[in-house]
Design an enzyme around this catalytic site. Structure first.
Site, mmCIF file in Angstrom:
data_model
loop_
_atom_site.group_PDB
_atom_site.id
_atom_site.type_symbol
_atom_site.label_atom_id
_atom_site.label_comp_id
_atom_site.label_asym_id
_atom_site.label_seq_id
_atom_site.Cartn_x
_atom_site.Cartn_y
_atom_site.Cartn_z
ATOM 1 N N ASP A 180 33.302 -100.529 95.914
ATOM 2 C CA ASP A 180 34.403 -100.546 94.964
ATOM 3 C C ASP A 180 35.109 -99.214 94.674
ATOM 4 O OD1 ASP A 180 32.983 -102.862 94.962
ATOM 5 O OD2 ASP A 180 32.861 -103.064 92.802
ATOM 6 N N GLU A 414 19.523 -100.780 92.078
ATOM 7 C CA GLU A 414 20.806 -101.059 92.733
ATOM 8 C C GLU A 414 21.191 -99.899 93.663
ATOM 9 O OE1 GLU A 414 23.997 -101.611 89.950
ATOM 10 O OE2 GLU A 414 25.265 -102.669 91.391
#
Ligand code: 2M8
Length: 442
Positions: A180, A414
């Site tokens: 992103d 993550e």
């Protein structure tokens, strides 16, 4: 397995089980993380299935089938499928409004209107290989069920997203890249002037420290671009004419190229015609160097289709052809030598460490912010797969050991700060768990 590996395996299995969401009797998916990501994400599910196949093969199959239940009529596979309601995440189905906006949306399914890197042929092949060991008939039936869906996804991408017939795929939003807020998108995003700022409330920063997530300014542009996609009815022809963000994504295209190799194996196994797939592979091979490679340093970059310029940011995507899996050992060696020359990780260190999302020597490098520096397990796993397919065993085994060490010593997160190796972002993250299981078991 060592005691540490056993511990890691147990923890990873527990994470996948805890993150499993049963939708109804025959469908379910693994949410990426407990609170921050409550829905089914596209490439996350592909990775989760690769882990599930070692634990519960039925779940691996269900994961993929449930994802493809959100496939659009034209083959497009959305980046999020909203099987169950949740207030934890923005934007959700009320933002995308795909049922009212596109006649291509699947009957009665709520999804987003953008896609993500197409790893699913890889997942399907790997699930098939595992299933085949215990039930070869069922494995073939499943391959037959999945093949047309995968073919339709690849066909959509080459028909609608390959603007120049070069095998290089256009994305319309940074979220489509899966990376992103990568510096890769800084220049094209800078050129976008938001006409009217949308009123919205971020939910992600309620669950993960805002320091680790994309900035508010980035978010404003993400929401603006997603609104523009909705206004264009998620129609590729229209987007091509009016959309303010159009980038040929070297990483996305390389993942698709890797996936083509797996789709070819599937087609061969089913005695299907493979001509179209080999044409796609050829197209990519003919253009990747001339269109994406910077001759001065050997690295590969995205191209902003609106300015025509290469986006020269040194991120993990600059090594994408390693993922494509058909470089020979000499080419792999050359790329690693280029990296050693202080372009990426510093002299010599690329062989010994994991690849961070952004070069440590980039002035954009931020060790703990999302895709602007941290090490991610999935991109390193894709590199590993590509290197193994290319027969680059020395590099592959180094990468494999480093992945295991990181996961064993720093837990399942993550992403990881490449300087301290501390786990950050969402805890108990599904694709890190799934790929840990895969690396330990394969
Ligand atoms: C991240 O992206 C979502 C938007 O799709 C977000 O930031 O809210 C990315 O890391 C993406 O690659 C990933 O699929 C998703 C869910 O894990 O999170």
């Amino acid at each position: 397995m060592t005691t540490d590996s056993n511990k890691l395996q147990e923890e990873a299995v527990k994470i996948l089980q805890d993150n499993w969401v049963q939708v109804d009797e025959g469908s379910g998916f693994t949410k990426p993380a407990a609170d921050v990501y409550p829905y089914q994400w596209n490439w996350d599910s592909g990775f989760s299935a690769i882990g599930w196949r070692h634990i519960d093969i039925q779940r691996a199959m269900t994961e993929i089938e449930t994802l493809f239940s959100g496939q659009w009529k034209n083959g497009f596979l959305p980046h999020v499928i909203f099987h169950i309601p949740s207030d934890n995440y923005f934007p959700n189905e009320t933002f995308w409004q795909v049922q009212d906006t596109s006649d291509q949306a699947p009957e009665g399914m709520e999804t987003s209107g953008m896609t993500q890197p197409p790893i699913h042929s890889i997942s399907v092949w790997k699930v098939f290989e595992t299933l085949e060991k215990t039930d070869s008939e069922l494995a073939l039936d499943w391959l037959e069920l999945m093949y047309p869906k995968l073919l339709s996804l690849h066909t959509y991408l080459y028909r609608q997203r390959d603007q120049g017939n070069t095998g290089l795929i256009t994305i319309y939003h940074p979220w489509e890249s899966g990376m992103d807020n990568s510096p890769r998108w800084d220049t094209p995003l800078k050129n976008i002037s938001i006409k009217e700022k949308a009123l919205y409330e971020r939910r992600d920063t309620g669950f993960v420290d805002a320091r680790f997530r994309p900035s508010n300014a980035n978010y404003d542009t993400y929401v603006y671009l997603a609104e523009k996609m909705r206004e264009a009815g998620y129609d590729d022809e229209k987007l091509r004419q009016v959309h303010p963000f159009q980038v040929e994504d070297v990483f996305f295209s390389s993942v698709l190229h890797l996936a083509n190799g797996y789709l070819l194996r599937i087609a061969d196994t089913l005695n299907e015609n493979t001509e179209e797939i080999t044409t796609w592979q050829q197209r990519f091979r003919e253009n990747i160097n001339t269109r994406c490679q910077d001759r001065s340093n050997g690295l590969f970059y995205d191209r902003d289709l609106l300015s025509g310029k290469l986006l020269k940011e040194n991120t993990i995507a600059a090594m994408s052809p390693l993922i494509g899996g058909d470089m020979n050992e000499e080419e792999v060696e050359n790329l690693f030598d280029t990296l050693d020359e202080k372009l990426f990780c510093g002299e010599g260190s690329c062989r010994a460490t994991l690849l961070p999302s952004t070069s440590l020597f980039s002035n954009k490098f931020t060790p703990d912010r999302y895709w602007r520096g941290p090490v991610w397990i999935n991109t390193n796993w894709l590199m590993l797969d590509g290197l193994e397919n290319a027969g680059a065993d020395e590099y592959a085994s180094g990468l494999r050991n480093n992945l295991i060490n990181l996961l064993e010593n720093h837990g399942i997160w993550e992403y990881y700060n490449p300087e301290t190796l501390e786990g950050i972002g969402a805890e108990h993250f599904s694709w890190s768990a799934a790929l840990a299981v895969d690396i330990l078991t394969s």
